[in-house]
Motif scaffolding. Sequence first.
Motif, short mmCIF file in Angstrom:
data_model
loop_
_atom_site.label_atom_id
_atom_site.label_comp_id
_atom_site.label_asym_id
_atom_site.label_seq_id
_atom_site.Cartn_x
_atom_site.Cartn_y
_atom_site.Cartn_z
N ALA A 93 -11.64 -3.84 8.27
CA ALA A 93 -11.04 -3.25 8.86
C ALA A 93 -9.51 -3.19 8.21
CB ALA A 93 -10.62 -3.95 10.36
N VAL A 94 -9.28 -4.50 7.62
CA VAL A 94 -8.05 -4.48 6.87
C VAL A 94 -8.01 -3.59 5.55
CG1 VAL A 94 -6.62 -6.09 5.38
CG2 VAL A 94 -7.41 -6.71 7.70
N THR A 95 -9.06 -3.36 4.67
CA THR A 95 -9.53 -2.82 3.71
C THR A 95 -9.13 -1.22 4.01
OG1 THR A 95 -10.70 -4.27 2.75
CG2 THR A 95 -10.77 -1.92 1.87
N GLY A 96 -9.62 -0.89 5.49
CA GLY A 96 -9.29 0.41 5.79
C GLY A 96 -8.00 0.77 5.88
N ALA A 97 -7.12 -0.36 6.69
CA ALA A 97 -5.91 0.15 7.19
C ALA A 97 -5.08 0.10 5.59
CB ALA A 97 -5.49 -1.26 7.91
N TYR A 98 -5.35 -0.62 4.72
CA TYR A 98 -4.72 -0.52 3.40
C TYR A 98 -4.91 0.57 2.71
CZ TYR A 98 -3.90 -1.72 -1.52
OH TYR A 98 -3.60 -1.78 -2.68
N SER A 99 -6.07 1.17 2.63
CA SER A 99 -6.56 2.64 2.20
C SER A 99 -6.02 3.62 2.77
CB SER A 99 -7.97 2.79 2.12
OG SER A 99 -8.71 1.87 1.26
N ALA A 100 -5.80 3.59 4.30
CA ALA A 100 -5.22 4.62 4.74
C ALA A 100 -3.68 4.68 4.47
CB ALA A 100 -5.40 4.52 6.26
N THR A 101 -3.36 3.51 4.52
CA THR A 101 -1.73 3.46 4.36
C THR A 101 -1.17 3.78 2.95
OG1 THR A 101 -1.70 1.48 5.94
CG2 THR A 101 0.39 1.74 4.56
N MET A 102 -2.21 3.57 1.94
CA MET A 102 -2.04 3.90 0.66
C MET A 102 -1.96 5.50 0.48
SD MET A 102 -3.58 2.46 -2.73
CE MET A 102 -5.43 2.39 -2.10
N ALA A 109 0.66 -1.21 -0.04
CA ALA A 109 -0.02 -0.01 0.00
C ALA A 109 0.67 1.33 0.06
CB ALA A 109 -0.95 -0.12 1.21
N LEU A 110 2.09 1.25 0.57
CA LEU A 110 2.88 2.46 0.76
C LEU A 110 3.28 2.78 -0.62
CD1 LEU A 110 4.94 1.91 4.17
CD2 LEU A 110 3.43 3.77 3.45
N ASN A 111 3.52 1.79 -1.33
CA ASN A 111 4.22 1.97 -2.49
C ASN A 111 3.37 1.98 -4.00
OD1 ASN A 111 7.00 1.80 -2.15
ND2 ASN A 111 6.48 0.01 -0.87
N LEU A 112 2.02 1.59 -3.80
CA LEU A 112 1.11 1.53 -4.92
C LEU A 112 0.64 2.88 -5.32
CD1 LEU A 112 0.02 -1.06 -6.10
CD2 LEU A 112 -1.82 -1.01 -4.87
N ARG A 113 0.92 3.91 -4.90
CA ARG A 113 0.52 5.21 -5.50
C ARG A 113 1.81 6.20 -5.61
NH1 ARG A 113 -3.16 2.60 -6.47
NH2 ARG A 113 -5.35 3.05 -6.04
N ALA A 114 2.88 5.84 -5.07
CA ALA A 114 3.95 6.56 -5.05
C ALA A 114 4.54 7.12 -6.43
CB ALA A 114 5.35 5.86 -4.37
N LEU A 130 -1.30 7.38 3.07
CA LEU A 130 0.15 7.85 3.70
C LEU A 130 1.19 7.71 2.83
CD1 LEU A 130 -0.11 6.30 7.28
CD2 LEU A 130 -0.21 8.84 6.71
N GLY A 131 1.30 6.62 1.98
CA GLY A 131 2.48 6.54 1.02
C GLY A 131 2.35 7.66 -0.04
N SER A 132 1.21 8.08 -0.37
CA SER A 132 1.09 9.23 -1.29
C SER A 132 1.53 10.33 -0.74
CB SER A 132 -0.28 9.31 -1.89
OG SER A 132 -0.73 8.26 -2.53
N THR A 133 1.05 10.60 0.37
CA THR A 133 1.38 12.08 1.28
C THR A 133 2.91 12.11 1.49
OG1 THR A 133 -0.65 11.89 2.29
CG2 THR A 133 1.18 13.34 3.36
N PHE A 134 3.49 10.99 1.92
CA PHE A 134 4.93 10.76 2.03
C PHE A 134 5.73 11.12 0.87
CE2 PHE A 134 4.42 8.00 5.81
CZ PHE A 134 4.25 9.35 6.78
N THR A 135 5.46 10.39 -0.14
CA THR A 135 5.88 10.64 -1.69
C THR A 135 5.73 12.24 -2.16
OG1 THR A 135 5.51 8.49 -2.05
CG2 THR A 135 6.03 9.93 -3.76
N THR A 136 5.03 12.68 -1.84
CA THR A 136 4.59 14.13 -2.17
C THR A 136 5.45 14.95 -1.74
OG1 THR A 136 2.50 13.71 -3.17
CG2 THR A 136 2.80 15.80 -2.52
N MET A 137 5.65 14.61 -0.29
CA MET A 137 6.37 15.53 0.88
C MET A 137 7.82 15.59 0.75
SD MET A 137 4.25 15.37 4.17
CE MET A 137 5.63 14.75 4.99
N LEU A 138 8.19 14.32 0.09
CA LEU A 138 9.70 13.99 0.07
C LEU A 138 10.13 14.07 -1.42
CD1 LEU A 138 9.79 10.75 2.42
CD2 LEU A 138 10.54 13.20 2.94
N THR A 139 9.57 14.19 -2.52
CA THR A 139 10.06 14.09 -3.82
C THR A 139 10.97 15.22 -3.96
OG1 THR A 139 8.18 13.11 -4.82
CG2 THR A 139 9.45 14.43 -6.15
N VAL A 140 10.58 16.65 -3.60
CA VAL A 140 11.49 17.78 -4.08
C VAL A 140 12.74 17.87 -3.17
CG1 VAL A 140 11.39 20.41 -3.80
CG2 VAL A 140 9.38 18.88 -4.65
#
Length: 170
Positions: free
Chosen positions: A142-151, A29-34, A153-163
């Motif tokens: 619950a697992v789908t919710g955790a998966y979606s939330a983590t996905m 999930a962390l990597n599926l949108r990065a 988070l991965g998008s957010t971290f990628t956006t913040m760290l790219t520059v």
Amino acid sequence: MTRRPRNDHGGGGGTARTGWLLGALLLVALNLRAPITSVPPVVDDVAAGLGLSSAGVGLLTSVPVLCFALCTPLASVAVARLGPELSLGAALGGIVAGTLLRSGGNVPVALVGTAVIGVAITIGNVAVPVLITRDFRRRAAAVTGAYSATMNLGSTFTTMLTVPLAVTFG
């Protein structure tokens, strides 16, 4: 007394395998949108490096979404035939391959790499829910919710760290 099928882990603690499986899904999930969310923060640099017009940038950033729309039926067939584990492995391999291709330095290669990323993410988008409903049957919501939330988070971290990463490593 009825026996529970072996693959119904229920997602409720208990087995080490369930924990590892959940951890693996959350890493996916962390990597599926990065690869998609990493482009917009540096889109001006990408456009300058590839000599893209605004239309070219629009095409480059919309290719993954087009792949989602066009390839989902084919991804469903692939997941049904190959199984969710092999499909998810192929999806992760495709994300890596597409990312490397996209970094090739010219427009056609960048477009092909972006399409590979889009198709790979589409396959992952189909395979993960199949795994969740199969392996976490009693805790699928619950697992789908955790998966979606983590996905997200991965998008957010990628956006913040790219520059900062682009500035540091070029």
